[in-house]
Write a protein that holds these residues in place. Structure first.
Motif, PDB file in Angstrom:
ATOM      1  N   GLY A 160      -4.961  -4.333  -7.076  1.00 50.19           N
ATOM      2  CA  GLY A 160      -4.048  -4.334  -5.952  1.00 50.19           C
ATOM      3  C   GLY A 160      -3.972  -6.015  -5.317  1.00 50.19           C
ATOM      4  O   GLY A 160      -4.178  -6.915  -6.082  1.00 50.19           O
ATOM      5  N   SER A 161      -3.709  -6.040  -3.979  1.00 45.93           N
ATOM      6  CA  SER A 161      -3.313  -7.235  -3.285  1.00 45.93           C
ATOM      7  C   SER A 161      -4.773  -8.237  -3.148  1.00 45.93           C
ATOM      8  O   SER A 161      -5.648  -7.527  -2.944  1.00 45.93           O
ATOM      9  CB  SER A 161      -2.718  -7.038  -1.969  1.00 45.93           C
ATOM     10  OG  SER A 161      -2.584  -8.233  -1.251  1.00 45.93           O
ATOM     11  N   ASP A 203      -2.180  -0.814  -2.897  1.00 43.35           N
ATOM     12  CA  ASP A 203      -1.953  -0.559  -4.189  1.00 43.35           C
ATOM     13  C   ASP A 203      -3.166  -1.013  -5.069  1.00 43.35           C
ATOM     14  O   ASP A 203      -3.224  -1.091  -6.251  1.00 43.35           O
ATOM     15  CB  ASP A 203      -0.836  -1.687  -4.567  1.00 43.35           C
ATOM     16  CG  ASP A 203       0.784  -1.288  -4.384  1.00 43.35           C
ATOM     17  OD1 ASP A 203       0.916  -0.143  -4.021  1.00 43.35           O
ATOM     18  OD2 ASP A 203       1.527  -2.336  -4.241  1.00 43.35           O
ATOM     19  N   ALA A 204      -4.302  -0.944  -4.355  1.00 41.36           N
ATOM     20  CA  ALA A 204      -5.413  -1.090  -4.952  1.00 41.36           C
ATOM     21  C   ALA A 204      -5.849   0.127  -6.102  1.00 41.36           C
ATOM     22  O   ALA A 204      -5.449   1.236  -5.754  1.00 41.36           O
ATOM     23  CB  ALA A 204      -6.743  -1.000  -3.871  1.00 41.36           C
TER      24      ALA A 204
END
Length: 396
Positions: free
Chosen positions: A169-170, A176-177
């Motif tokens: 993710g981010s 969104d991990a």
């Protein structure tokens, strides 16, 4: 058999600084994964899993009995192979020659120093497990060794995390991990629970080691280094349960050969599919021990090959160095002189002769610390990794 899955929980997200995309900056809550407590859970594989488990235990015992006693250098060989492969999973790969420089105390790259630190951490964990119970203090000490080469990570090493971490993710938030471990306030209790589980003696050995590894990765107790310490935990449990005494099962090479499958299996464990992960580790043990037996045989044949190539004189420095190469395949001039037990001139003549014959190669030509390595041993390290990868990807 049934195994409890992780539960999810929504937690407030309160970062110190709002950075990243608009979605990162406006994130207010995050779903974290809470592993079950496993200290008192029973595990008994059945069917194909039980058969794979039994075959794996036999394979490891055969490697230990057949080669661990009669080919002592195999222990160091497999330990280094396991540590380097585990580092490669984390995209840390200096290459064997750079790693050899670090191993012999020469100037080496940061990646090589990191790989050497992984070796030291694995040794510490396995030795401690052979001497007594696995402890949280022991895991923290191994983590300090692992993180020591990096000034910035070393500052936070040897302690459980006090921040939320995540995988994928981010860079700024868990948005969104791929996986978000439990919040830091739960980590000490979950680790205490895991340590109790690792020291039980009423569980199938490889099943216990596999589940402990998956549980450790789910807790993700450190800010960095979780994968390498978690994989070393498998070896520590095998030593703790007395399945291994001298050899290290090179399981990380199997995981490295197909990392996507390895991570998918860890995800399956979090969904309660512990049997699948145990079978995966058991099969990995079978593949890796089969390949390790081939390497053991190849290593055992090297001294005779070297003597045929070099034809050393009796009681010469050449002969002394050849006799020590399996035990000490990477060394500097001081070590060579100690092995040969003779003058500098004799040692350097012998080193030159062995290098010209292709038995040794110079890893570092520094005047202050020249380093040599046994070419065939380095080649066998690569061959073992390749053989394990071939067995892994070709037998699914």
């Amino acid at each position: 058999m049934s195994w409890p899955s992780h539960r999810t929980e929504a937690c407030a997200w309160n970062p110190r600084n709002r950075q990243g995309s608009r979605a990162d900056r406006t994130l207010a809550r995050v779903e974290v994964s809470i592993p079950p407590y496993i200290a008192d859970l029973d595990y008994a594989p059945a069917g194909t899993v039980a058969r794979a488990h039994e075959d794996a235990v036999i394979a490891v015992a055969r490697l230990e009995a057949g080669y661990g006693v009669h080919l002592a250098p195999l222990g160091d060989f497999l330990l280094r192979s396991e540590s380097v492969a585990s580092s490669k999973i984390e995209h840390i790969d200096a290459g064997w020659r750079a790693f050899g420089k670090a191993l012999a105390g020469g100037k080496a790259s940061d990646e090589a120093q990191s790989q050497l630190a992984a070796v030291k951490a694995l040794i510490a964990m396995v030795d401690a497990a052979g001497a007594g119970p696995i402890t949280l203090d022991g895991l923290l000490a191994a983590h300090r060794l692992l993180m020591a080469p990096d000034y910035y990570t070393a500052r936070d090493s040897g302690s459980l995390r006090n921040v939320q971490n995540w995988i994928g993710g981010s860079d700024y938030t868990p948005i969104d991990a791929l996986y978000v471990p439990p919040p830091p306030e739960l980590v000490p209790e979950l680790m205490d629970d895991l340590v109790v589980f690792t020291n039980r003696t009423d569980l199938p050995i490889l099943g216990q080691a596999a589940i402990a590894h998956a549980q450790f990765e789910s807790i993700h107790p450190f800010t960095d280094g979780n994968g390498r310490i978690g994989r070393a935990l498998i070896s520590a449990i095998l030593r703790r349960r007395d399945l291994t005494r001298r050899v290290t099962v090179p399981l990380a090479s199997v995981m490295l050969a197909d990392t996507s499958r390895y991570f998918t299996q860890l995800t399956g464990y979090r969904d309660g599919r512990a049997d699948e992960f145990v079978e995966y580790v058991a099969t990995a043990a079978i593949h890796s021990t089969e390949a390790a037996q081939d390497s053991a045989q190849a290593l055992a044949e090297l001294p005779a090959l070297w003597r045929t190539t070099v034809r050393p004189r009796a009681n010469s420095a050449d002969e002394a160095l050849l006799a020590a190469l399996l035990d000490t395949p990477i060394f500097n001039a001081d070590t060579a002189q100690r092995i040969a037990g003779t003058t500098d001139a004799s040692v350097y003549r012998a080193l030159g002769k062995l290098t010209d014959a292709g038995v040794l190669e110079v890893l570092s030509d520094s005047k202050r610390n020249r380093i040599w390595a046994a070419t065939d041993v380095l080649a066998e390290l690569d061959a073992l990794s390749a053989a394990i990868g071939k067995r892994t990807t070709g037998r699914r």
